[in-house]
Structures are given as structure tokens and as C-alpha cells.
Design a protein around this motif. Structure first.
Motif, PDB file in Angstrom:
ATOM      1  N   GLY A  29      -2.113  -9.205   6.963  1.00 48.22           N
ATOM      2  CA  GLY A  29      -0.945  -8.223   7.154  1.00 48.22           C
ATOM      3  C   GLY A  29      -0.380  -8.266   5.932  1.00 48.22           C
ATOM      4  O   GLY A  29       0.757  -7.619   5.749  1.00 48.22           O
ATOM      5  N   ASN A  75      -1.599  -4.503   3.915  1.00 45.41           N
ATOM      6  CA  ASN A  75      -2.319  -5.111   5.148  1.00 45.41           C
ATOM      7  C   ASN A  75      -3.566  -5.867   4.942  1.00 45.41           C
ATOM      8  O   ASN A  75      -4.640  -5.663   5.396  1.00 45.41           O
ATOM      9  CB  ASN A  75      -2.612  -3.919   6.155  1.00 45.41           C
ATOM     10  CG  ASN A  75      -2.661  -4.436   7.410  1.00 45.41           C
ATOM     11  OD1 ASN A  75      -2.359  -5.620   7.888  1.00 45.41           O
ATOM     12  ND2 ASN A  75      -3.267  -3.612   8.457  1.00 45.41           N
ATOM     13  N   THR A 107       3.017  -2.404   6.813  1.00 45.09           N
ATOM     14  CA  THR A 107       1.645  -2.261   6.452  1.00 45.09           C
ATOM     15  C   THR A 107       0.919  -1.125   6.077  1.00 45.09           C
ATOM     16  O   THR A 107      -0.245  -0.958   6.045  1.00 45.09           O
ATOM     17  CB  THR A 107       0.753  -3.137   7.636  1.00 45.09           C
ATOM     18  OG1 THR A 107       0.854  -2.477   8.931  1.00 45.09           O
ATOM     19  CG2 THR A 107       1.107  -4.454   8.082  1.00 45.09           C
ATOM     20  N   SER A 108       1.764   0.010   6.568  1.00 45.00           N
ATOM     21  CA  SER A 108       1.190   1.246   6.322  1.00 45.00           C
ATOM     22  C   SER A 108       1.949   1.924   5.087  1.00 45.00           C
ATOM     23  O   SER A 108       3.212   2.066   5.505  1.00 45.00           O
ATOM     24  CB  SER A 108       0.859   1.915   7.609  1.00 45.00           C
ATOM     25  OG  SER A 108       0.808   3.520   7.168  1.00 45.00           O
TER      26      SER A 108
END
Length: 179
Positions: A29, A75, A107-108
Motif C-alpha cells: 500500500g 498502492n 492508495t487511490s
């Protein structure tokens, strides 16, 4: 979650053609990054042996063909990987940079602002921060044929890497802070 540098950055300092650097990690991550410069071109790609292709966050090439670029992979998997950095002009290059990982970054869609500037010591990215504890990466690049630039880390930042000699390499400084 608090953003933190994970491990020791891997430094790149080469001349000739493509460059590689190992980027160790045991943390799933993380945000994996490559921050660097090159003469006489930018980079076509940064590809990890485990995570695959990285995304260019920002790139700037001045009138003297000195490139400054930041690439990232959100990530990232929990594996050591080798990054292959491929310059646009494949020969007679002078790549300097640093590869590192940060924990605690979303992570996005972690990229929300960028900014570039030439010949000044100040850059402002427009817009408000979109999350708490944001990571700010900075990169300065110069290639004037000096053996000692005297780059210093900006106030409030932690240095990730520096190359003061641009006789044999591209001079650069990379640093980060959390805001």
C-alpha cells in the motif's frame, strides 16, 4: 494516517543510457516514487519489475534540455523491485535522482496538485489540499557544468537526495514535507 518515508531512498547517479535502481519495501500500500533529472531529455518511462509502469506526476524541461520529473505508483505491492528509468534520448544522458516509498498516502488517486517554475526559488500549486497529512515532493535540477552547486534543503523539508556536481551528472535536489 500519518505520512512517513519508508526505508532509505535509493540513489541514481549515472551517465550513458538507461538507469536502474532497487526500491526495497515490506509494506503493502505504499506510494512508490522516482524523483529525478536528466540531460538532454526527459523520461519516456519508469517501470518497476513488480508493480509495472509508473505515472508521471509532473515534468518540466527548460530551454537548455535539463529535465525535472516526478513519477509515482500508488498502492505498491510489498516487494523489493528494480526500477528501470528510460530517457527520451537514449544515449549520452546524465541521470540523477532518488527512488523512495512513503506510507500513509491514500492508495487511490493520490495526486491532486502540481506546479513548476524555471529560474526561481518558489513554486505554488493552485487549489486547496484534498486530505489531511498531504505529501509534498520538491525537485530542483540544474546542469551548468559546475562541480559544486551549493543546493540546500528548503526550510521545512527533509532532504531525500542531492547531487552537487553537474560536470559528470545532472545536479539535483529532492526533498519532501507533510502538510
Amino acid at each position: 494516517m500519518t505520512v512517513a518515508l519508508v526505508g532509505t531512498p535509493g540513489s541514481i547517479r549515472t551517465s550513458g543510457s538507461n538507469a536502474t535502481v532497487d526500491l526495497p519495501s515490506d509494506n503493502p500500500g505504499d506510494l512508490a516514487t522516482f524523483i529525478g533529472g536528466n540531460y538532454p531529455s526527459g523520461f519516456d518511462s519508469v517501470v518497476g519489475s513488480v508493480n509495472g509502469a509508473y505515472t508521471k506526476a509532473v515534468g518540466y524541461i527548460d530551454g537548455g534540455n535539463n529535465a525535472a520529473e516526478i513519477w509515482y505508483f500508488p498502492n505498491a505491492s510489498a516487494s523489493t523491485e528494480t526500477l528501470t528509468i528510460t530517457p527520451t534520448v537514449p544515449t549520452d544522458v546524465y541521470i540523477s535522482g532518488v527512488a523512495c516509498r512513503f506510507s500513509g498516502v491514500v492508495t487511490s488517486s493520490p495526486l491532486d496538485q502540481t506546479g513548476t517554475s524555471a529560474g526561481t526559488t518558489s513554486v505554488t500549486a493552485s487549489g486547496a489540499n484534498t486530505q489531511a497529512s498531504e505529501l509534498v515532493l520538491m525537485l530542483g535540477v540544474a546542469d551548468e557544468g559546475y562541480s559544486s552547486f551549493g543546493f540546500t534543503t528548503p526550510s521545512g523539508y527533509t532532504q531525500l537526495g542531492v547531487e552537487q556536481d553537474s560536470n559528470s551528472y545532472t545536479g539535483f535536489i529532492a526533498a519532501y514535507k507533510v502538510v
